[in-house]
Design a protein around this motif. Structure first.
Motif, PDB file in Angstrom:
ATOM      1  N   ILE A 610       0.835  -1.208   0.000  1.00  0.00           N
ATOM      2  CA  ILE A 610       0.000   0.000   0.000  1.00  0.00           C
ATOM      3  C   ILE A 610       0.867   1.254   0.000  1.00  0.00           C
ATOM      4  O   ILE A 610       0.593   2.228  -0.717  1.00  0.00           O
ATOM      5  CB  ILE A 610      -0.944  -0.015   1.214  1.00  0.00           C
ATOM      6  CG1 ILE A 610      -1.962  -1.153   1.082  1.00  0.00           C
ATOM      7  CG2 ILE A 610      -1.662   1.317   1.369  1.00  0.00           C
ATOM      8  CD1 ILE A 610      -2.827  -1.347   2.299  1.00  0.00           C
ATOM      9  N   ILE A 611       1.938   1.242   0.786  1.00  0.00           N
ATOM     10  CA  ILE A 611       2.851   2.385   0.825  1.00  0.00           C
ATOM     11  C   ILE A 611       3.513   2.594  -0.529  1.00  0.00           C
ATOM     12  O   ILE A 611       3.632   3.725  -1.020  1.00  0.00           O
ATOM     13  CB  ILE A 611       3.895   2.186   1.932  1.00  0.00           C
ATOM     14  CG1 ILE A 611       3.220   2.191   3.309  1.00  0.00           C
ATOM     15  CG2 ILE A 611       4.967   3.265   1.870  1.00  0.00           C
ATOM     16  CD1 ILE A 611       4.159   1.867   4.447  1.00  0.00           C
ATOM     17  N   ALA A 612       3.941   1.487  -1.164  1.00  0.00           N
ATOM     18  CA  ALA A 612       4.593   1.600  -2.473  1.00  0.00           C
ATOM     19  C   ALA A 612       3.635   2.166  -3.518  1.00  0.00           C
ATOM     20  O   ALA A 612       4.021   3.010  -4.338  1.00  0.00           O
ATOM     21  CB  ALA A 612       5.113   0.232  -2.895  1.00  0.00           C
ATOM     22  N   ALA A 613       2.368   1.733  -3.498  1.00  0.00           N
ATOM     23  CA  ALA A 613       1.391   2.261  -4.452  1.00  0.00           C
ATOM     24  C   ALA A 613       1.096   3.732  -4.201  1.00  0.00           C
ATOM     25  O   ALA A 613       0.932   4.522  -5.142  1.00  0.00           O
ATOM     26  CB  ALA A 613       0.108   1.437  -4.381  1.00  0.00           C
ATOM     27  N   SER A 614       1.030   4.124  -2.927  1.00  0.00           N
ATOM     28  CA  SER A 614       0.776   5.533  -2.601  1.00  0.00           C
ATOM     29  C   SER A 614       1.925   6.426  -3.057  1.00  0.00           C
ATOM     30  O   SER A 614       1.698   7.509  -3.600  1.00  0.00           O
ATOM     31  CB  SER A 614       0.551   5.671  -1.095  1.00  0.00           C
ATOM     32  OG  SER A 614       0.414   7.016  -0.727  1.00  0.00           O
ATOM     33  N   GLU A 615       3.154   5.986  -2.837  1.00  0.00           N
ATOM     34  CA  GLU A 615       4.304   6.785  -3.254  1.00  0.00           C
ATOM     35  C   GLU A 615       4.439   6.839  -4.770  1.00  0.00           C
ATOM     36  O   GLU A 615       4.914   7.830  -5.324  1.00  0.00           O
ATOM     37  CB  GLU A 615       5.574   6.213  -2.622  1.00  0.00           C
ATOM     38  CG  GLU A 615       5.616   6.402  -1.104  1.00  0.00           C
ATOM     39  CD  GLU A 615       6.842   5.779  -0.482  1.00  0.00           C
ATOM     40  OE1 GLU A 615       7.439   4.885  -1.126  1.00  0.00           O
ATOM     41  OE2 GLU A 615       7.202   6.163   0.645  1.00  0.00           O
ATOM     42  N   LYS A 616       3.995   5.798  -5.452  1.00  0.00           N
ATOM     43  CA  LYS A 616       4.004   5.831  -6.911  1.00  0.00           C
ATOM     44  C   LYS A 616       2.998   6.847  -7.431  1.00  0.00           C
ATOM     45  O   LYS A 616       3.255   7.558  -8.408  1.00  0.00           O
ATOM     46  CB  LYS A 616       3.691   4.437  -7.452  1.00  0.00           C
ATOM     47  CG  LYS A 616       3.823   4.323  -8.961  1.00  0.00           C
ATOM     48  CD  LYS A 616       3.575   2.900  -9.430  1.00  0.00           C
ATOM     49  CE  LYS A 616       3.718   2.791 -10.943  1.00  0.00           C
ATOM     50  NZ  LYS A 616       3.472   1.397 -11.411  1.00  0.00           N
ATOM     51  N   GLN A 617       1.819   6.925  -6.779  1.00  0.00           N
ATOM     52  CA  GLN A 617       0.839   7.943  -7.165  1.00  0.00           C
ATOM     53  C   GLN A 617       1.364   9.348  -6.941  1.00  0.00           C
ATOM     54  O   GLN A 617       1.066  10.270  -7.695  1.00  0.00           O
ATOM     55  CB  GLN A 617      -0.443   7.750  -6.349  1.00  0.00           C
ATOM     56  CG  GLN A 617      -1.335   6.647  -6.844  1.00  0.00           C
ATOM     57  CD  GLN A 617      -2.705   6.739  -6.202  1.00  0.00           C
ATOM     58  OE1 GLN A 617      -3.649   7.264  -6.773  1.00  0.00           O
ATOM     59  NE2 GLN A 617      -2.805   6.240  -4.993  1.00  0.00           N
ATOM     60  N   ALA A 618       2.141   9.516  -5.855  1.00  0.00           N
ATOM     61  CA  ALA A 618       2.692  10.835  -5.545  1.00  0.00           C
ATOM     62  C   ALA A 618       3.816  11.232  -6.479  1.00  0.00           C
ATOM     63  O   ALA A 618       4.273  12.380  -6.430  1.00  0.00           O
ATOM     64  CB  ALA A 618       3.180  10.867  -4.103  1.00  0.00           C
ATOM     65  N   LYS A 620       6.952   9.842  -6.599  1.00  0.00           N
ATOM     66  CA  LYS A 620       8.290   9.753  -6.009  1.00  0.00           C
ATOM     67  C   LYS A 620       9.182   8.849  -6.840  1.00  0.00           C
ATOM     68  O   LYS A 620       8.738   7.850  -7.405  1.00  0.00           O
ATOM     69  CB  LYS A 620       8.200   9.222  -4.579  1.00  0.00           C
ATOM     70  CG  LYS A 620       7.678  10.225  -3.579  1.00  0.00           C
ATOM     71  CD  LYS A 620       7.814   9.692  -2.166  1.00  0.00           C
ATOM     72  CE  LYS A 620       7.360  10.725  -1.140  1.00  0.00           C
ATOM     73  NZ  LYS A 620       7.517  10.234   0.250  1.00  0.00           N
ATOM     74  N   GLU A 621      10.448   9.215  -6.886  1.00  0.00           N
ATOM     75  CA  GLU A 621      11.426   8.393  -7.579  1.00  0.00           C
ATOM     76  C   GLU A 621      11.692   7.118  -6.780  1.00  0.00           C
ATOM     77  O   GLU A 621      11.548   7.109  -5.546  1.00  0.00           O
ATOM     78  CB  GLU A 621      12.722   9.170  -7.780  1.00  0.00           C
ATOM     79  CG  GLU A 621      12.573  10.419  -8.630  1.00  0.00           C
ATOM     80  CD  GLU A 621      12.208  10.081 -10.075  1.00  0.00           C
ATOM     81  OE1 GLU A 621      12.555   8.964 -10.517  1.00  0.00           O
ATOM     82  OE2 GLU A 621      11.580  10.918 -10.739  1.00  0.00           O
ATOM     83  N   PRO A 622      12.101   6.025  -7.452  1.00  0.00           N
ATOM     84  CA  PRO A 622      12.370   4.780  -6.718  1.00  0.00           C
ATOM     85  C   PRO A 622      13.427   4.932  -5.633  1.00  0.00           C
ATOM     86  O   PRO A 622      13.347   4.287  -4.586  1.00  0.00           O
ATOM     87  CB  PRO A 622      12.832   3.826  -7.824  1.00  0.00           C
ATOM     88  CG  PRO A 622      12.206   4.362  -9.071  1.00  0.00           C
ATOM     89  CD  PRO A 622      12.183   5.844  -8.903  1.00  0.00           C
ATOM     90  N   VAL A 627       9.810   2.489   0.957  1.00  0.00           N
ATOM     91  CA  VAL A 627       9.793   1.030   0.834  1.00  0.00           C
ATOM     92  C   VAL A 627      10.493   0.657  -0.457  1.00  0.00           C
ATOM     93  O   VAL A 627       9.982   0.911  -1.550  1.00  0.00           O
ATOM     94  CB  VAL A 627       8.344   0.488   0.856  1.00  0.00           C
ATOM     95  CG1 VAL A 627       8.342  -1.017   0.657  1.00  0.00           C
ATOM     96  CG2 VAL A 627       7.661   0.851   2.158  1.00  0.00           C
ATOM     97  N   GLN A 628      11.666   0.076  -0.330  1.00  0.00           N
ATOM     98  CA  GLN A 628      12.446  -0.306  -1.491  1.00  0.00           C
ATOM     99  C   GLN A 628      11.992  -1.661  -2.026  1.00  0.00           C
ATOM    100  O   GLN A 628      11.341  -2.449  -1.336  1.00  0.00           O
ATOM    101  CB  GLN A 628      13.935  -0.360  -1.135  1.00  0.00           C
ATOM    102  CG  GLN A 628      14.504   0.964  -0.668  1.00  0.00           C
ATOM    103  CD  GLN A 628      14.495   2.021  -1.763  1.00  0.00           C
ATOM    104  OE1 GLN A 628      14.677   1.711  -2.939  1.00  0.00           O
ATOM    105  NE2 GLN A 628      14.282   3.268  -1.385  1.00  0.00           N
TER     106      GLN A 628
END
Length: 718
Positions: A610-618, A620-622, A627-628
């Protein structure tokens, strides 16, 4: 990793603070208000389907915030030339609102423009039909899903989007008094869920236009899935209040109040909040809003109708009351008199219950039923109560709207099935349809907050990590500032919340308020105590509020700077709702910290996704993500059985709170005492108890019963 940041660690450079009104403070959710509450602002292409010339600069469309600023700029000039009348209050504000409405009046957009605007705000609307039972599509082929969707009658819709609140009065015909109330409360730019839902609920024939070819569109059933803090409460209150205002305009007796709308919420705190928002919206409209209380009646018996007239005449000389006492057979019971009822499912079902458990008192006047946090209300915990209320609303023109930030496919299927069965039972001729509205990515956290996963290894490690966040000079691993109050701390059980409160209540110095700055809230407290704690937290008197999942849904704290998951949430949906208490209405700077131990590792993968999907929407660069990919690959995937047990009972090691659980004795305790100190304490208690037993045995008396605090002792350790 930023190479410039890495090389400049040894230098004494000052960290550049983010720009703000005060010039130096960092952006926090509690620092002022936002100019644009919208979450998504994707660029709309200037010319769709046309090739851009080489070297041509693409100009994005103006955002609603820019349009609103220009409107306010010109309004301030026009209001200076208008003379003010003496004796009238807020005359300039009324003129300003009227001019802004005239300027914001726009013609309807064509379907292509609607499609572009809706896609730029990540709005997806689909028409679902409830006339046929849905069949589960095959998972192997994507074509089968599309074919099944066509058979069910579902299709995409592109209705008119609401771009400014001024359009509500000019295009969709809401009452002028409601428009004034919205303007006085500072509502200018609609959020995504308001942009997509309000035109459909106010005037569906205008919003849908050529798409309204599926039958009657007078009453649209809506299923809305939108992020937390996106304004869902206002989205379903505006159509309810407006419909009642329009009905009262043509009514002969305006003193009569019939129950026309019911809003169901899972908790008392959320229900109380909805009542307050509805009262603000209905100021000066004559609409009465009341909350359900224990022992209240909302339906009158046939033999009591004569007594109701006598009671109503007694209030003619003074202020009108929302409730009226009706005498029946020597007893007194309050009979609710209002237009909108906000309640929890259990209270309302008890009020309409009959001697027969399968039958309930019908509510024929109710025309709107709202299920706020519908996924919880239709979950097995509240499902029977909610469906009982739904079936009691026998009006053929009933409109049902379901709202939540998380909505599973099973909830959608249950809603469609309930509409279909209700249509067959009441012999309704109109077609049962639901329009599904999804904002952003379904079942994901809001993209404008920062997520942190912190490994604490053990329970004492979690307590140490939380104390570091409380310390004003603490620094985390990513060189960001510590979590600033006010913030929420969520635990798994009530005993753990109480224990954590007792550990932290003296951590804040007396000069800063001491123990009064930290409080605990849970369902074991009385209603008055819960209201007192909530009011203190909203007023800023309490800085840290320790609670359970009772405050995880719907409750609006606009100034919350962060959320701490002291215990891992029971599900991904619970995590989404917990962290949604910060970052409300598009405010940036909120932080969500989650502690996890060795016992939590099997359940962390769902939260990490869920955190990875939220940061992708925002966007953010990998390299900047919290969450790596290696962490996602390393975490184990929980089985369905593990997920079910976690959702029902939580983590096994922390289920009992302070008691010793299984082989992990003492691991679930929230305490600063070391294992050696607890062992000495247990040995001392055991020695005292053994001495008492020997004394009574020597005197020939019966052995004393073990006390609760001595029953956990297992003997003296070597």
């Amino acid at each position: 990793m930023d190479i410039l940041k890495l090389l400049s660690r040894s230098t004494k450079q000052k960290i550049k603070a983010s720009s703000g009104k005060d010039g130096g403070t960092s952006a926090l959710p509690s620092a002022g208000t936002t100019t644009n509450p919208q979450l998504y602002h994707d660029t709309i292409p200037a010319s769709r389907g046309k090739k851009r010339k080489h070297g041509e600069v693409q100009v994005a469309d103006e955002t609603p915030a820019q349009v609103e600023e220009e409107i306010d700029f010109f309004v301030s000039k026009l209001t200076n030339s208008i003379p003010k009348k003496k004796g009238l209050k807020n005359d300039a504000a009324r003129v300003t609102t009227k001019i802004s409405r005239d300027i914001s009046k726009q013609t309807l957009l064509d379907e292509d423009d609607c499609r572009q605007i809706l896609r730029s705000h990540r709005l997806k609307l689909t028409l679902l039909s409830a006339n046929k039972k849905e069949k589960k599509p095959k998972k192997s082929k994507k074509a089968s899903k599309k074919l099944e969707a066509k058979k069910d009658g579902s299709k995409p819709l592109y209705p008119q989007p609401l771009q400014t609140f001024g359009e509500l009065e000019s295009t969709y015909g809401i009452a002028g008094r409601m428009g004034d109330n919205l303007a006085q409360q500072g509502y200018k730019i609609p959020t995504e869920v308001q942009m997509g839902s309000l035109p459909l609920l106010l005037r569906p024939e205008t919003a849908l236009g050529a798409s309204a070819d599926f039958g009657q569109v007078a009453d649209v059933n809506l299923l809305a899935v939108a992020p937390t803090g996106s304004g869902k409460t206002l989205a379903f209150l505006i159509p309810i209040v407006n419909a009642i205002v329009q009905r009262r305009r043509i009514s002969e007796d305006k003193k009569i109040h019939e129950l026309e709308a019911i809003v169901v919420a899972p908790t008392k705190e959320l229900a109380s909040q909805i009542v307050n928002e509805a009262k603000k919206l209905s100021i000066g409209t004559g609409v009465k809003v009341f909350g359900m209380r224990k022992g209240m009646r909302i339906t009158a018996r046939v033999d009591e109708e004569e007594g109701e007239d006598d009671g109503s005449s007694a209030n003619e000389g003074g202020e009108e009351k929302e409730q009226q006492v009706v005498k029946q057979k020597g007893a007194e019971a309050p009979l609710a008199r209002g237009d909108i009822l906000v309640t929890t499912p259990g209270l309302l079902l008890n009020a309409i219950s009959t001697p027969s458990p399968d039958e309930h008192t019908p509510l024929p006047n109710v025309k709107t039923l709202v299920l706020d946090e519908a996924d919880v209300l239709l979950d097995p915990l509240f499902r029977d109560q909610t469906l009982g209320i739904w079936n009691s609303c026998t009006n053929p023109e009933l409109r049902v709207t379901l709202w939540s930030a998380t909505m599973g496919s099973n909830i959608e299927s249950l809603a469609l099935e309930t509409l279909h069965s209700r249509k067959a039972r009441l012999e309704i001729d109109t077609e049962s349809t639901i329009i599904r509205l999804i904002v952003g990515l379904k079942d994901s956290a809001i993209p404008n907050i920062t997520h942190r996963l912190t490994y604490a290894a053990t329970e004492p490690g979690k307590l140490i990590a939380l104390r570091q966040l409380l310390h004003p000079t603490a620094k985390t691993a990513d060189s960001t500032e510590s979590l600033r109050p006010p913030f929420l701390v969520f635990t798994q059980t009530i005993p753990r919340a109480i224990a954590l409160h007792s550990e932290l209540r003296y951590d804040i110095p007396a000069e800063a308020g001491g123990s009064s700055r930290i409080e605990v809230l849970h369902s074991d407290l009385s209603d008055s105590e819960r209201s007192h704690v909530m009011s203190r937290f909203r007023n800023g008197e309490t800085w840290v509020l320790i609670t359970t999942d009772i405050l995880s849904r719907g409750v609006d704290f606009r100034g919350i700077n962060g959320v701490v998951n002291y215990d891992v949430p029971n599900s991904g949906a619970s995590y989404i709702h917990r962290v949604g208490r910060t970052g409300r209405a598009g405010r940036d700077g909120g932080v969500a910290v989650t502690f996890y131990t060795k016992e939590d590792i099997p359940y962390v993968k769902n939260i990490a996704n869920i955190i990875a999907a939220s940061e992708k929407q925002a966007g953010k660069e990998p390299g900047e993500a919290s969450v790596q990919k290696w962490l996602l690959d390393a975490l184990p995937k929980p089985s369905k059985e593990q997920k079910k047990k976690l959702k029902m009972h939580g983590v096994e090691a922390r289920r009992g709170g302070l008691e010793k659980v299984g082989e992990g004795k003492g691991k679930a305790q929230i305490s600063t005492k070391s294992g050696y100190e607890r062992k000495l304490e247990n040995n001392r208690k055991g020695a005292i108890l053994g001495s008492k037993r020997r004394k009574f045995a020597a005197e020939g008396e019966e052995k004393p019963e073990l006390r609760a605090e001595d029953s956990e002792w297992d003997g003296i350790d070597e």
